[in-house]
Scaffold this active site. Sequence first.
Site, mmCIF file in Angstrom:
data_model
loop_
_atom_site.group_PDB
_atom_site.id
_atom_site.type_symbol
_atom_site.label_atom_id
_atom_site.label_comp_id
_atom_site.label_asym_id
_atom_site.label_seq_id
_atom_site.Cartn_x
_atom_site.Cartn_y
_atom_site.Cartn_z
ATOM 1 N N ASP A 15 -6.049 10.326 -7.342
ATOM 2 C CA ASP A 15 -4.693 10.652 -6.877
ATOM 3 C C ASP A 15 -4.578 12.093 -6.384
ATOM 4 O O ASP A 15 -3.695 12.845 -6.823
ATOM 5 C CB ASP A 15 -3.680 10.414 -8.001
ATOM 6 N N GLU A 179 3.828 3.474 -4.202
ATOM 7 C CA GLU A 179 3.679 4.539 -5.194
ATOM 8 C C GLU A 179 3.220 5.823 -4.503
ATOM 9 O O GLU A 179 3.129 5.883 -3.277
ATOM 10 C CB GLU A 179 2.662 4.119 -6.269
#
Length: 512
Positions: A15, A179
């Site tokens: 991420d 997301e």
Amino acid sequence: MAMYQNPVLYADYSDPDVIRVEEDYYMVASSFTYLPGVPLLHSKDLVHWEIINHCVSSLPFEKYEEPSHGSGTWAPSIRFHEGIFYVFIPLPDEGIFVASSKDPYGEFKLHCLHEAKGWIDPCPFWDEDGKAYMVFAYANSRCGIKHRLDLVEIDPLCRGIIGEPVTIFDGEQIAPTTEGPKMYYDQGYYYILMPSGGVAVGWQSVLRSRSVKGPYEYRIVLHQGNTDVNGPHQGGWVIASDGRHWFIHFQDVKELGRIVHLQPMCFHNGWPFIGTDQNGDGIGEPVKEWKLPAEGKPEYKIAQSDDFVSSKLSLQWQWQANPRQSFYSLNGHRGLRLFCWANPSRENLLWYAPNALTQIPQQPAFTALTKVCLCGEADGDMAAIGMIGHSYSYLGLQRTDKGNRLMFYTGNVTNKELKGEAQEIPEISCPYAGNTVYLRLELFSDKTYRFSCSPDGIRYTFIGCPQPLCRATWTGAKLCLWSANKSNIRSEGYGEYEFIHIEDRSGGKEGF
């Protein structure tokens, strides 16, 4: 012109988000239950990186005194605003936290922005009118939502939220599992870059609007296409000092986690375009190589090997829970002492061990060699090297009532979340004369690894069969050093690790 190859980091910096401050680039990544958490990396060219800090030294909740697999620090974002580095960090069970510092090499102070269960992937944004906002997503595992982005106004000094969140995008039909949003403003548009469709097979989407609160238009801007880069998404957009645009993102390679790629980016008709259109469908696909963003810059490396000569642990190391000084010592002796800790709350298995010292593998094949002296005080004292994952194994020298023995353990995780459940089996036990041994772990390109040992560092004997590499909860497999009392009794014993040397076997350069 010099070229770079993707991935730029074959390592589990999950991420990623990135910013530029003058001529320096900074990147943060998730770390989940591994602490200190949220590594902060630095680069001069977006390709070569070094670890310079962690944004979270420990987490202020009792549950992180033990491993909390799949919990902890999820996808962070980093921004530089009015002389301060802000890192927004979601804890999916506790809320949104902010780590801040004026010095990226200095101490980051952590505070809670807002308590909430299931809020994840926050990104701050300061608008031109002085107002500040946070865009965020939701964790399906915590609140049953996985396709919605909300926006909430926040205090410009990041002390709390103002008002209630409003939904700015609902992707239930067109972008399930929405997301990781990152918000930007450029050329009259507000842009939100976001991954869609899930980690393994998803794509990168972009929202665009003339107003911060929408309505937003939607477009897919990067997908796998005809390449072998599955699920290319979740990352950050950065503009270099020469005006070129870049997008850094991850690819999930399962056993070794989420590795980092760098894509060229441009704009076409007011929309970002990432990668290159290789199959003519109008959507970008990841590149295998591209022109280096900046030549003549320092070619940083991420340290792996360690001779343990510093008074502090090197930055590549993370514990499997909140760090404690009682786990180790580096002062006044030869190497790193890891104490043979007993687990006060449950059986002393590697999956349950807060004192397992881990690091992220930096290549798909390597050899890790450590020299360790077992200074055992009680039966059950052990010093080992291993790999942590949902199936795992480790090789150690252990004191028993019949003398020292080489012990090879395998473990299997039956409950992967939070405290979890695991089973371990001592597969091999053989006598060993002496208390010093060289322990070697070799990871092969076929995603298996094998242990061997030597009394002199010259002649090695294989112990056990090759083991399948297996990922951990939301992370890739971790290399670890671990000392423990396997009888789970208190002991003053320790393993003294003189060094760990890691050599790249994947065709790249040797670690150091």
